[in-house]
Design a protein around this motif. Sequence first.
Motif, short mmCIF file in Angstrom:
data_model
loop_
_atom_site.label_atom_id
_atom_site.label_comp_id
_atom_site.label_asym_id
_atom_site.label_seq_id
_atom_site.Cartn_x
_atom_site.Cartn_y
_atom_site.Cartn_z
N MET A 43 0.82 -1.21 0.00
CA MET A 43 0.00 0.00 0.00
C MET A 43 0.85 1.27 0.00
O MET A 43 0.48 2.27 -0.59
CB MET A 43 -0.95 0.00 1.20
N GLU A 44 1.99 1.22 0.65
CA GLU A 44 2.85 2.40 0.73
C GLU A 44 3.73 2.59 -0.50
O GLU A 44 4.08 3.72 -0.84
CB GLU A 44 3.73 2.33 1.97
N ASN A 45 4.10 1.52 -1.19
CA ASN A 45 5.12 1.62 -2.22
C ASN A 45 4.68 1.29 -3.65
O ASN A 45 5.35 1.69 -4.59
CB ASN A 45 6.31 0.72 -1.86
N SER A 46 3.62 0.56 -3.81
CA SER A 46 3.25 0.10 -5.15
C SER A 46 2.47 1.16 -5.92
O SER A 46 1.69 1.91 -5.34
CB SER A 46 2.42 -1.18 -5.07
N GLN A 47 2.67 1.20 -7.22
CA GLN A 47 1.87 2.02 -8.13
C GLN A 47 1.05 1.13 -9.06
O GLN A 47 0.38 1.62 -9.95
CB GLN A 47 2.80 2.93 -8.95
N HIS A 48 1.12 -0.17 -8.84
CA HIS A 48 0.44 -1.15 -9.68
C HIS A 48 -0.99 -1.36 -9.15
O HIS A 48 -1.19 -2.00 -8.12
CB HIS A 48 1.24 -2.46 -9.67
N ALA A 49 -1.97 -0.80 -9.84
CA ALA A 49 -3.35 -0.77 -9.37
C ALA A 49 -3.93 -2.15 -9.04
O ALA A 49 -4.54 -2.32 -7.98
CB ALA A 49 -4.24 -0.04 -10.37
N PRO A 50 -3.78 -3.18 -9.90
CA PRO A 50 -4.34 -4.49 -9.54
C PRO A 50 -3.73 -5.08 -8.27
O PRO A 50 -4.41 -5.75 -7.49
CB PRO A 50 -4.02 -5.36 -10.76
N LEU A 51 -2.44 -4.82 -8.05
CA LEU A 51 -1.79 -5.32 -6.83
C LEU A 51 -2.33 -4.60 -5.60
O LEU A 51 -2.60 -5.24 -4.57
CB LEU A 51 -0.27 -5.12 -6.93
N ILE A 52 -2.53 -3.30 -5.70
CA ILE A 52 -3.10 -2.55 -4.57
C ILE A 52 -4.52 -3.03 -4.29
O ILE A 52 -4.90 -3.23 -3.14
CB ILE A 52 -3.07 -1.04 -4.86
N GLN A 53 -5.29 -3.24 -5.35
CA GLN A 53 -6.68 -3.72 -5.18
C GLN A 53 -6.70 -5.08 -4.50
O GLN A 53 -7.47 -5.30 -3.56
CB GLN A 53 -7.38 -3.80 -6.54
N ALA A 54 -5.86 -6.00 -4.93
CA ALA A 54 -5.80 -7.33 -4.32
C ALA A 54 -5.36 -7.24 -2.86
O ALA A 54 -5.86 -7.97 -1.99
CB ALA A 54 -4.85 -8.23 -5.11
N THR A 55 -4.42 -6.35 -2.58
CA THR A 55 -3.94 -6.16 -1.21
C THR A 55 -5.05 -5.63 -0.32
O THR A 55 -5.24 -6.12 0.81
CB THR A 55 -2.74 -5.19 -1.20
N LEU A 56 -5.79 -4.66 -0.80
CA LEU A 56 -6.90 -4.11 -0.01
C LEU A 56 -7.99 -5.14 0.22
O LEU A 56 -8.55 -5.23 1.31
CB LEU A 56 -7.47 -2.87 -0.70
#
Length: 135
Positions: A43-56
């Motif tokens: 959440m703090e470092n990624s700019q990759h939207a699908p990865l952030i979505q999966a993380t959330l």
Amino acid sequence: MRFVVTGTWINADFWNMILFNSIFFYSMCNEFSQIFQLCQFVMENSQHAPLIQATLDTLLRFLNWIPLGYMYETKLISTLIYKVCITTEKRNVPMFWKVSLKCLTEIAGASVSQYEEQHVTLFTLTMMQLKQVMF
């Protein structure tokens, strides 16, 4: 084998169950620490939207049973409010609002008197950020 606890007879199976549950909970908390660190890093470092979505989505599933300290004693709330919920790549992006607000709602629902001040801060900061975005 039986034990007397405050006038009540409790068998050894009861104590075994208590011990097992305690060990299981301790183990899950330790393992969750690694999952939480990974989620926080993404959440703090990624700019990759699908990865952030999966993380959330993953974080949302864990929030109903994780220790309250992870919610209130870490940067999780501010990360959700400032980095994920409202801004991505220096502009307002509604992509993560829904799941971020679900996470914040789950955290707010876990309110305990010990963390009352943090609970008020969570609500205040969320409302301030939403106001900036909407108006």
